[in-house]
Write a protein that holds these residues in place. Structure first.
Motif, short mmCIF file in Angstrom:
data_model
loop_
_atom_site.label_atom_id
_atom_site.label_comp_id
_atom_site.label_asym_id
_atom_site.label_seq_id
_atom_site.Cartn_x
_atom_site.Cartn_y
_atom_site.Cartn_z
N ALA A 417 39.23 -25.23 -62.33
CA ALA A 417 38.21 -24.23 -62.65
C ALA A 417 37.75 -24.33 -64.09
O ALA A 417 36.57 -24.09 -64.40
CB ALA A 417 38.75 -22.83 -62.37
N SER A 418 38.65 -24.71 -65.00
CA SER A 418 38.30 -24.78 -66.42
C SER A 418 37.79 -26.14 -66.84
O SER A 418 37.17 -26.27 -67.91
CB SER A 418 39.51 -24.40 -67.27
OG SER A 418 40.51 -25.41 -67.21
N GLY A 419 38.08 -27.17 -66.05
CA GLY A 419 37.72 -28.53 -66.43
C GLY A 419 38.54 -29.05 -67.59
O GLY A 419 38.11 -29.96 -68.29
N ARG A 420 39.73 -28.51 -67.79
CA ARG A 420 40.58 -28.88 -68.92
C ARG A 420 41.98 -29.21 -68.42
O ARG A 420 42.46 -28.61 -67.45
CB ARG A 420 40.67 -27.74 -69.94
CG ARG A 420 39.34 -27.39 -70.59
CD ARG A 420 39.50 -26.17 -71.48
NE ARG A 420 38.32 -25.93 -72.29
CZ ARG A 420 37.27 -25.19 -71.90
NH1 ARG A 420 37.28 -24.62 -70.70
NH2 ARG A 420 36.24 -25.03 -72.70
N PRO A 421 42.70 -30.10 -69.10
CA PRO A 421 44.08 -30.34 -68.72
C PRO A 421 44.93 -29.10 -68.97
O PRO A 421 44.73 -28.39 -69.96
CB PRO A 421 44.51 -31.51 -69.61
CG PRO A 421 43.56 -31.48 -70.76
CD PRO A 421 42.27 -30.95 -70.23
N VAL A 422 45.85 -28.87 -68.09
CA VAL A 422 46.78 -27.75 -68.19
C VAL A 422 48.19 -28.30 -68.39
O VAL A 422 48.65 -29.13 -67.59
CB VAL A 422 46.73 -26.86 -66.93
CG1 VAL A 422 47.88 -25.86 -66.91
CG2 VAL A 422 45.40 -26.11 -66.85
N VAL A 423 48.84 -27.87 -69.46
CA VAL A 423 50.24 -28.22 -69.70
C VAL A 423 51.08 -27.00 -69.32
O VAL A 423 50.91 -25.92 -69.90
CB VAL A 423 50.48 -28.61 -71.16
CG1 VAL A 423 51.96 -28.90 -71.41
CG2 VAL A 423 49.63 -29.82 -71.53
N ALA A 424 51.97 -27.17 -68.36
CA ALA A 424 52.77 -26.06 -67.83
C ALA A 424 54.18 -26.10 -68.39
O ALA A 424 54.85 -27.12 -68.34
CB ALA A 424 52.80 -26.12 -66.31
N GLY A 425 54.62 -24.97 -68.92
CA GLY A 425 55.96 -24.81 -69.44
C GLY A 425 55.94 -24.53 -70.93
O GLY A 425 54.94 -24.77 -71.61
N PRO A 426 57.04 -23.97 -71.44
CA PRO A 426 58.27 -23.66 -70.71
C PRO A 426 58.19 -22.34 -69.92
O PRO A 426 57.44 -21.44 -70.29
CB PRO A 426 59.31 -23.56 -71.82
CG PRO A 426 58.52 -23.09 -73.01
CD PRO A 426 57.17 -23.71 -72.88
N VAL A 427 59.00 -22.27 -68.89
CA VAL A 427 59.08 -21.04 -68.08
C VAL A 427 59.63 -19.90 -68.93
O VAL A 427 59.11 -18.78 -68.88
CB VAL A 427 59.98 -21.28 -66.85
CG1 VAL A 427 60.18 -19.97 -66.09
CG2 VAL A 427 59.38 -22.35 -65.95
N GLU A 428 60.64 -20.18 -69.72
CA GLU A 428 61.31 -19.14 -70.50
C GLU A 428 60.73 -19.04 -71.91
O GLU A 428 61.46 -18.89 -72.90
CB GLU A 428 62.82 -19.41 -70.56
CG GLU A 428 63.50 -19.43 -69.21
CD GLU A 428 63.52 -18.07 -68.52
OE1 GLU A 428 62.99 -17.10 -69.09
OE2 GLU A 428 64.06 -17.99 -67.41
N ALA A 429 59.40 -19.11 -72.02
CA ALA A 429 58.77 -19.10 -73.33
C ALA A 429 59.11 -17.84 -74.12
O ALA A 429 59.34 -17.90 -75.34
CB ALA A 429 57.26 -19.23 -73.18
N THR A 430 59.14 -16.69 -73.47
CA THR A 430 59.43 -15.45 -74.20
C THR A 430 60.82 -15.48 -74.80
O THR A 430 61.02 -15.15 -75.98
CB THR A 430 59.26 -14.25 -73.27
OG1 THR A 430 57.92 -14.21 -72.78
CG2 THR A 430 59.55 -12.95 -74.00
N LEU A 431 61.81 -15.88 -74.02
CA LEU A 431 63.17 -15.98 -74.55
C LEU A 431 63.24 -17.00 -75.68
O LEU A 431 63.88 -16.76 -76.71
CB LEU A 431 64.13 -16.39 -73.44
CG LEU A 431 64.51 -15.33 -72.40
CD1 LEU A 431 65.36 -15.96 -71.30
CD2 LEU A 431 65.25 -14.17 -73.04
N ILE A 432 62.58 -18.13 -75.51
CA ILE A 432 62.63 -19.19 -76.51
C ILE A 432 62.01 -18.72 -77.82
O ILE A 432 62.58 -18.91 -78.90
CB ILE A 432 61.93 -20.45 -75.98
CG1 ILE A 432 62.74 -21.05 -74.83
CG2 ILE A 432 61.73 -21.48 -77.10
CD1 ILE A 432 62.00 -22.12 -74.05
N GLY A 433 60.83 -18.08 -77.73
CA GLY A 433 60.19 -17.57 -78.95
C GLY A 433 61.05 -16.53 -79.64
O GLY A 433 61.17 -16.52 -80.87
#
Length: 490
Positions: A417-433
């Motif tokens: 939909a965006s025409g842009r590459p999507v990088v997925a992850g990390p799942v636990e971004a909130t904990l990591i930050g």
């Protein structure tokens, strides 16, 4: 524990669940172990909706007890959803229940306050998007007698920090979500509260992410077995913690989607963007880590699917796989007000929307879920174009972090939909930050992100089947937006 190893505890309270996690930072890499998971959610009582904060506190203490059996830790910090708060009396006792942001008590309050203060004045003072549950409107809905008894307002993570160590402060990233914070000066916009008859004396001192608040109180030490642990304010707004853990290269020209119950679509900017265009797009300027601003928009996330599956009781993995096998069909406006309330009737609400808009009515769980995922992806693409236009920052890569980063069909649809590459992850971004900000060893957002890249496996989705202009225009019309707002693929 050697000098180059540090261990920290993150308490992450989400709208549907909470976790206590142990993070170990060693050699430029962070490992995360979740020690305790527990459910969360609204508790309906006599027409109101509340959070069980005492139950959350009980679960947090249990998680800390588990941590005490794992050896020494340096610090602990709490993050949570935004906007909700507890009121304390002069003795520091909680005054009644903590209201839920989906409470019906807020019906019509935002419109009343806008009428009294002026929407333009509110936006110019705060740069925050208009959402009916913002803390400003919650305070306007408070009974005067309860406000008269209150001496301190603490946002939910600040309330838990107070219970952990006695500090009464508000961390900046969460303060910025209230709609009575001035993002230019970095201080409370007290004039707005005074105009509503709310005393600004309720508001504590604002502190930065990474501030040491104290050490665990003797009572908490006795309850948990932990000793000498510092309490450190991370970026207490969960989205701010998640954005701190976006694994972007600074030169990429990137945007983020913090994908969970809500979907927060945004950019990281060096300063607030408070312009007529930003107000027209209803964009929000919230504080980030390292003096940055999160220019973003709250849009509906996986809430609709979650509420549908509360009725179906299916395995989420199988549900998403089934949706991916269904061809594109009808669409909904995911931000339509009918989809906001809780309820097991969510599937029938989706079907009713499709019927009322003259579309084919999805029948099976897979068809309904495909309808929702297509709609979420198209809405994300719309917002990305708006952010790029308003900010002047080009968006090359879209980083999806949080629970939604695990949903491959949704990530591919966002790329398409965006025409842009999507990088997925990390799942636990909130904990990591949360953990990396607590560590205090990393001074700049770029340094945090280098650790995230080194510590996590990421997946890239490249744009595939393009979305036709006609389908984009159809979706834009459903939301009452001009077709031009849907943008075009770059």
């Amino acid at each position: 524990m050697s000098a180059d190893v540090s261990r920290h505890l993150a308490i992450d309270l989400g709208a549907s669940s909470g976790r206590v996690a142990l993070g170990t930072l060693e050699g430029g890499r962070l490992s995360v172990e979740i020690l305790h998971r527990f459910p969360n959610g609204g508790v309906p009582v006599r027409g109101g909706l509340y959070w069980d904060v005492l139950g959350l506190w009980r679960e947090v203490l249990h998680g800390l007890r588990l941590a005490a059996t794992r050896g020494g830790v340096a610090s602990v910090g709490v993050n949570s959803w935004a906007v909700d708060y507890g009121l304390l009396d002069g003795r520091g006792e909680l005054l009644g229940a903590v209201n839920h942001y989906r409470s019906p008590r807020l019906n019509g309050v935002m419109e009343r306050v806008q009428g009294e203060l002026g929407a333009g004045h509110i936006y110019e003072a705060t740069g925050i998007q208009f959402l009916p549950f913002n803390t400003l409107y919650q305070l306007a809905a408070e009974p005067p007698e309860r406000l008269a008894q209150a001496r301190t307002l603490l946002m939910v993570p600040d309330l838990l920090h107070f219970w952990l160590c006695g500090a009464r402060v508000t961390e900046r990233t969460n303060a910025s979500s209230t709609q009575f914070f001035d993002p230019r000066s970095g201080e409370w916009a007290t004039g707005l509260l005074e105009s509503l008859g709310v005393s600004p004396l309720l508001l504590p001192r604002i502190v930065e992410p990474g501030t040491v608040l104290g050490t665990l109180s003797p009572e908490v030490e006795r309850e948990t077995g932990l000793r000498g642990v510092r309490v450190v304010a991370p970026a207490t707004h969960d989205t701010a913690s998640a954005v701190a853990a976006v694994p972007a290269q600074e030169e990429d020209g990137w945007a983020y989607v913090s994908s969970g119950t809500w979907s927060l679509v945004g950019l990281e900017t060096p300063a607030p963007v408070i312009t007529a265009a930003a107000r027209a797009a209803n964009l929000t300027n919230e504080a980030g880590v390292g003096g940055t601003t999160r220019l973003l928009k709250n849009v509906m996330g996986l809430w609709i699917v979650q509420q549908c599956n509360a009725a179906w009781g299916l395995d989420f993995g199988e549900l998403y796989a089934g949706a991916a096998a269904v061809p594109p069909g009808p669409l909904i406006d995911p931000d339509d007000a009918r989809f906001a309330p809780m309820g097991h009737d969510m599937p029938t609400r989706v079907q009713a929307y499709c019927r009322e808009t003259g579309q084919a009515v999805p029948q099976t769980p897979a068809e309904i879920t495909r309808c929702i995922l297509d709609s979420l992806a198209l809405r994300t693409a719309e917002v990305l174009e708006t952010l790029q236009d308003v900010s002047g920052q080009a968006v090359g890569t879209v980083h999806v972090v949080g629970g939604g980063s695990q949903i491959a069909p949704l990530n591919q649809l966002i790329a398409d939909a965006s025409g842009r590459p999507v990088v997925a992850g990390p799942v636990e971004a909130t904990l990591i930050g949360n953990l990396l900000v607590q560590s205090g060893a990393l001074d700049r957002p770029g340094e945090l992100r280098a650790v995230v890249r080194a510590s996590n496996d990421l997946q890239t989705f490249t744009p595939g089947a393009a979305v036709s202009p006609e389908r984009r225009a159809q979706f834009a019309r459903l939301g009452g937006r001009p077709a031009a707002e849907a943008g075009s693929t770059p």
